[in-house]
Design an enzyme around this catalytic site. Structure first.
Site, mmCIF file in Angstrom:
data_model
loop_
_atom_site.group_PDB
_atom_site.id
_atom_site.type_symbol
_atom_site.label_atom_id
_atom_site.label_comp_id
_atom_site.label_asym_id
_atom_site.label_seq_id
_atom_site.Cartn_x
_atom_site.Cartn_y
_atom_site.Cartn_z
ATOM 1 N N SER A 1 0.964 -1.167 -0.092
ATOM 2 C CA SER A 1 0.032 0.008 -0.202
ATOM 3 C C SER A 1 0.973 1.245 0.207
ATOM 4 C CB SER A 1 -1.024 -0.027 1.147
ATOM 5 O OG SER A 1 -1.573 -1.104 1.374
ATOM 6 N N CYS B 1 -4.315 -2.026 1.359
ATOM 7 C CA CYS B 1 -4.699 -3.466 0.846
ATOM 8 C C CYS B 1 -4.816 -4.266 2.197
ATOM 9 C CB CYS B 1 -4.200 -3.894 -0.288
ATOM 10 S SG CYS B 1 -3.935 -3.070 -1.611
ATOM 11 N N HIS C 1 1.174 15.835 -1.056
ATOM 12 C CA HIS C 1 1.867 16.750 -1.896
ATOM 13 C C HIS C 1 1.362 18.142 -1.519
ATOM 14 C CE1 HIS C 1 3.029 13.473 -4.688
ATOM 15 N NE2 HIS C 1 1.873 13.140 -4.756
#
Length: 270
Positions: free
Chosen positions: A115, A143, A120
């Site tokens: 995962s 996941c 950002h």
């Protein structure tokens, strides 16, 4: 270099992918061009790649994952990015050196539990209106059984969060031992249910959920009314009442436009 497997044998694995995506905004007013420049420099340093890496490292601990790899970068003139690849299972560094045959091809089991967590940042300012905004886009995608929702409150409180838009989606399906497909493995009717009471009280919130698609969306706008919390380089003591009213109107408009995702019409001049 080892060649990748052409076929993976999955064993007892939860195939659901759970993605939690944020856009977090900090809004402020900087009166002069120099103050706007200083705000950008301040916020860029406050949330540089090193600090963001520390924050995401805490997220990894909260969701119970393990760090596999970290990539980070500061940008010129401003902004930063950090991506962390994580695994649900502990990292095993011990290599089996015992003198014994290796496994047969059909006994090799690989878990697709990789995962990622990424962030950002986008500092910016209005060219002449004094309004400055800082946006951080964050995605926690997992996941398996670990849930990104555990990191919800920590992320909201770790960043300057005047406005927050959150998307949570569960993708794919997993099977039980009888072969029945399951498209979600936990109860949820609102992202708000995973927030603490103080967070819910502090924000005006709106939900837009598509339950049959396991898609949940929440928008949040801070109820804070103290103008000083939005001023950079000055306080209300430096302003006349008329200036306070004008700045408050600008900030309110900026926040409402971001919250509703559309530009508002200019006020009618009398």
């Amino acid at each position: 270099m080892n060649e990748p497997f052409t076929k993976l044998k999955l064993h007892g694995f939860n195939n659901l992918t759970k993605s939690l995506s944020f856009s977090i905004y900090d809004i402020c007013y900087a009166k002069t061009e120099q103050q706007r420049k200083e705000y950008i420099e301040y916020i860029d340093e406050q949330y540089n790649a090193d600090r963001l890496t520390d924050i995401l490292g805490e997220v990894v601990d909260i969701i119970g994952a393990n760090i596999l790899n970290v990539a980070r970068q500061d940008y010129d003139p401003q902004g930063a990015s950090v991506t962390i690849l994580v695994s649900e299972e502990p990292i095993i560094n011990d290599v089996d050196q015992d003198e014994k045959p290796g496994p047969l091809p059909d006994s090799v089991v690989a878990h697709l539990d990789k995962s990622h967590i990424c962030v950002h940042t986008y500092p910016e300012s209005h060219p002449h209106d004094g309004i400055c905004t800082f946006r951080a886009d964050i995605e926690v995608s997992t996941c398996g059984v670990i849930s990104p929702l555990k990191a919800l409150n920590f992320l909201i409180h770790s960043l300057e969060s005047d406005i927050v838009t959150i998307d949570y989606r569960v993708r794919g399906f997993t099977r039980d031992v009888h072969g029945k497909k399951h498209y979600i493995d936990h109860a949820i009717n609102s992202i708000q249910n995973f927030m603490t009471a103080d967070t819910r009280d502090a924000y005006q919130m709106v939900d837009v959920n598509v339950y049959q698609e396991n898609l949940f969306h929440t928008k949040m706008m801070l109820k804070e009314t103290d103008l000083n919390t939005y001023l950079f380089g000055i306080t209300t003591d430096d302003l006349t009442q008329a200036e306070e009213d004008e700045i408050r109107a600008k900030l309110t408009r900026e926040m409402q436009e971001i919250f509703y995702g559309r530009n508002l019409p200019d006020p009618v001049k009398v």
